[in-house]
Design an enzyme around this catalytic site. Structure first.
Site, PDB file in Angstrom:
ATOM      1  CE  LYS A  39      57.504  47.036 -68.560  1.00  0.00           C
ATOM      2  NZ  LYS A  39      56.257  47.523 -68.183  1.00  0.00           N
ATOM      3  CG  ASP A 132      50.558  55.550 -69.599  1.00  0.00           C
ATOM      4  OD1 ASP A 132      50.505  56.883 -69.850  1.00  0.00           O
ATOM      5  OD2 ASP A 132      51.610  54.822 -69.794  1.00  0.00           O
TER       6      ASP A 132
END
Length: 161
Positions: A39, A132
């Site tokens: 990432k 989330d």
């Protein structure tokens, strides 16, 4: 006439950035030859609060070791980007898989829910709220397995005291 939003500048390692915060690309550990996910988070114009959020995400991920949570392998900080090195889950996310399959049989759906709930319970037992939860954050190991998932993307996660 609407204002045009300029695309963020490319990451010096990954190339074009898909969003304001970054892109996940694949890499290879040069010592082991094992594929990993990286990432890449662009630091340009990032406010200090977002810098702190990256460190929080890394701290939380580093503290979680569970078979259904995508583990953080390493973290690098460079002038242009942050790099979070994680296990590569090459099967895509659950949202896209549901769209491709059109339906899950009861057994696969039950197994998915059990794994998701186990990962959430582990987080909660360690005073962490993911914040989330959605099918896009449940990653599949590979294209051939519809039920082996791991919880990912702890960017909104928080410690609960």
């Amino acid at each position: 006439m609407e204002d045009e939003v300029a695309a963020p500048p490319p990451c010096p390692i990954c190339g074009p950035i898909a969003s304001a915060y970054g892109l996940v690309c694949s890499g290879t550990n040069t010592d082991t030859g094992k594929k990993v996910a990286i990432k890449c988070v662009l630091r340009k114009d990032m406010p200090p609060s977002d810098d702190a959020a990256i460190y929080d995400e890394v701290s939380i991920l580093a503290s979680l070791k569970h078979r259904y949570i995508c583990p953080l392998i390493d973290f690098f900080e460079e002038k242009e980007c942050y790099f979070l090195v994680m296990e590569l889950m090459s099967g895509g996310d659950l949202f896209d898989r549901i769209g491709k399959k059109k339906s899950y049989d009861e057994s696969d759906a039950r197994d998915l829910c059990k794994k998701m709930l186990e990962s959430m319970a582990y987080c909660h037992d360690h005073s962490i709220a993911h914040c989330d939860m959605k099918p896009k954050n449940l990653l599949l190991r590979d294209e051939s397995d519809d039920a082996f998932i791991k919880l990912a993307d702890f960017g909104f996660a928080t410690r609960v005291y």
